[in-house]
Design a protein around this motif. Sequence first.
Motif, short mmCIF file in Angstrom:
data_model
loop_
_atom_site.label_atom_id
_atom_site.label_comp_id
_atom_site.label_asym_id
_atom_site.label_seq_id
_atom_site.Cartn_x
_atom_site.Cartn_y
_atom_site.Cartn_z
N GLY A 33 3.48 -9.48 -12.43
CA GLY A 33 4.85 -9.36 -12.91
C GLY A 33 5.82 -9.27 -11.75
N ARG A 34 7.09 -9.25 -12.10
CA ARG A 34 8.15 -9.18 -11.09
C ARG A 34 8.60 -7.73 -10.95
NH1 ARG A 34 10.20 -13.23 -8.84
NH2 ARG A 34 9.53 -14.66 -10.47
N ILE A 35 8.74 -7.27 -9.70
CA ILE A 35 9.16 -5.89 -9.46
C ILE A 35 10.61 -5.71 -9.88
CG2 ILE A 35 9.55 -4.10 -7.72
CD1 ILE A 35 7.21 -5.25 -6.14
N VAL A 36 10.82 -4.78 -10.82
CA VAL A 36 12.15 -4.44 -11.29
C VAL A 36 12.69 -3.28 -10.46
CG1 VAL A 36 13.48 -3.60 -13.27
CG2 VAL A 36 11.59 -5.22 -13.62
N ALA A 37 11.84 -2.28 -10.22
CA ALA A 37 12.22 -1.09 -9.46
C ALA A 37 10.96 -0.42 -8.94
CB ALA A 37 13.01 -0.12 -10.33
N ALA A 38 11.13 0.35 -7.87
CA ALA A 38 10.03 1.13 -7.31
C ALA A 38 10.60 2.42 -6.76
CB ALA A 38 9.32 0.34 -6.21
N ASP A 39 9.87 3.50 -6.96
CA ASP A 39 10.27 4.80 -6.42
C ASP A 39 9.05 5.43 -5.76
OD1 ASP A 39 8.72 5.93 -8.50
OD2 ASP A 39 10.48 6.10 -9.80
N GLU A 40 9.11 6.70 -5.46
CA GLU A 40 8.01 7.36 -4.75
C GLU A 40 6.76 7.56 -5.60
OE1 GLU A 40 7.84 7.94 -1.38
OE2 GLU A 40 9.67 6.74 -1.48
N ALA A 41 6.88 7.45 -6.93
CA ALA A 41 5.74 7.70 -7.81
C ALA A 41 5.10 6.43 -8.37
CB ALA A 41 6.17 8.59 -8.98
N GLY A 42 5.89 5.36 -8.48
CA GLY A 42 5.33 4.16 -9.08
C GLY A 42 6.29 2.99 -9.06
N VAL A 43 5.86 1.92 -9.74
CA VAL A 43 6.61 0.67 -9.74
C VAL A 43 6.79 0.19 -11.18
CG1 VAL A 43 4.49 -0.68 -9.38
CG2 VAL A 43 6.68 -1.67 -8.76
N ASP A 44 7.95 -0.39 -11.47
CA ASP A 44 8.23 -1.00 -12.76
C ASP A 44 8.14 -2.51 -12.59
OD1 ASP A 44 8.77 1.50 -13.90
OD2 ASP A 44 10.90 1.37 -13.37
N LEU A 45 7.26 -3.12 -13.39
CA LEU A 45 7.08 -4.57 -13.33
C LEU A 45 7.56 -5.21 -14.63
CD1 LEU A 45 3.46 -4.98 -11.88
CD2 LEU A 45 5.63 -5.03 -10.65
N ASP A 46 8.27 -6.32 -14.50
CA ASP A 46 8.60 -7.14 -15.66
C ASP A 46 7.41 -8.05 -15.89
OD1 ASP A 46 9.40 -9.13 -17.43
OD2 ASP A 46 11.41 -9.30 -16.57
N VAL A 47 6.65 -7.76 -16.96
CA VAL A 47 5.47 -8.53 -17.31
C VAL A 47 5.80 -9.29 -18.59
CG1 VAL A 47 3.01 -8.44 -17.85
CG2 VAL A 47 3.99 -6.77 -16.25
N GLY A 77 8.50 -10.43 -19.83
CA GLY A 77 9.69 -9.99 -20.56
C GLY A 77 9.77 -8.53 -20.93
N SER A 78 8.69 -7.77 -20.71
CA SER A 78 8.79 -6.33 -20.98
C SER A 78 8.41 -5.56 -19.71
CB SER A 78 7.91 -5.91 -22.16
OG SER A 78 6.56 -5.98 -21.83
N VAL A 79 9.09 -4.44 -19.53
CA VAL A 79 8.88 -3.65 -18.31
C VAL A 79 7.68 -2.73 -18.51
CG1 VAL A 79 9.89 -1.94 -16.76
CG2 VAL A 79 11.31 -3.77 -17.68
N ARG A 80 6.79 -2.77 -17.53
CA ARG A 80 5.59 -1.92 -17.56
C ARG A 80 5.60 -1.03 -16.32
NH1 ARG A 80 -0.72 -3.83 -17.76
NH2 ARG A 80 -1.56 -1.74 -17.52
N ARG A 81 5.42 0.26 -16.52
CA ARG A 81 5.39 1.24 -15.43
C ARG A 81 3.96 1.42 -14.95
NH1 ARG A 81 8.63 3.96 -11.76
NH2 ARG A 81 7.62 5.89 -11.20
N LEU A 82 3.75 1.30 -13.64
CA LEU A 82 2.45 1.56 -13.03
C LEU A 82 2.63 2.65 -11.97
CD1 LEU A 82 1.29 -2.13 -12.47
CD2 LEU A 82 0.46 -0.56 -14.23
N ASP A 83 1.88 3.72 -12.10
CA ASP A 83 1.91 4.78 -11.09
C ASP A 83 1.02 4.36 -9.92
OD1 ASP A 83 3.59 6.41 -12.59
OD2 ASP A 83 1.91 7.38 -13.60
N THR A 97 0.80 -1.22 0.00
CA THR A 97 0.00 0.00 0.00
C THR A 97 0.83 1.28 0.00
OG1 THR A 97 -0.14 -0.04 2.41
CG2 THR A 97 -1.94 -1.10 1.20
N GLU A 98 2.10 1.17 0.31
CA GLU A 98 2.98 2.34 0.39
C GLU A 98 4.16 2.14 -0.56
OE1 GLU A 98 2.53 5.00 2.38
OE2 GLU A 98 0.74 4.19 3.34
N PRO A 99 4.75 3.22 -1.05
CA PRO A 99 5.93 3.06 -1.91
C PRO A 99 7.02 2.19 -1.27
CG PRO A 99 5.15 5.31 -2.05
CD PRO A 99 4.32 4.62 -0.99
#
Length: 161
Positions: free
Chosen positions: A115-129, A131-137, A90-92
């Motif tokens: 997907g698998r979490i590639v990276a996360a910051d204060e605005a959103g998360v990057d998921l490997d879905v 084989g391609s990275v998808r950004r979700l805010d 629920t939190e970054p």
Amino acid sequence: MGSASPRDHLIKLLEPVVSAEGLDLEDITVTQAGKRRLLRVIVDRDGGVSLDDVAEVSQAVSTALDGDDSMGQSAYTLEVSSPGVDRPLTEPRHWRRAAKRLVKAETKDGAVVEGRIVAADEAGVDLDVEGSVRRLDYEDLTRGRVQVEFRRIDDVDGDEG
């Protein structure tokens, strides 16, 4: 006049105590367990929480509670632990701490993304879905959960017995 709830009072009392130990206070619950009450304090931090961390924060929380009447005079049991794998993201910081884990995320438009979490910051998360990275805010997400994996792909290195 509105007074704070007992839970709010406990959070206000214990948050600085837990922070002083270098941990984040994730949750507090008080439940009835027979004649006693059970106070659960959930703590976490980047890199995880060790048993020594739990013991130290448990002692600090106990000392703070002894100096305050928030638990009243009746008996209670204090349980300090880290969040389980089933904790909602629920939190970054939750997303960041779940890096490399497989997650299922639900979006506000009703879609489910796994997907698998590639990276996360204060605005959103990057998921490997797939084989391609998808950004979700985060503003587009309603919830996320770590998926239990019994055998991760990167755990298989051809080490068959």
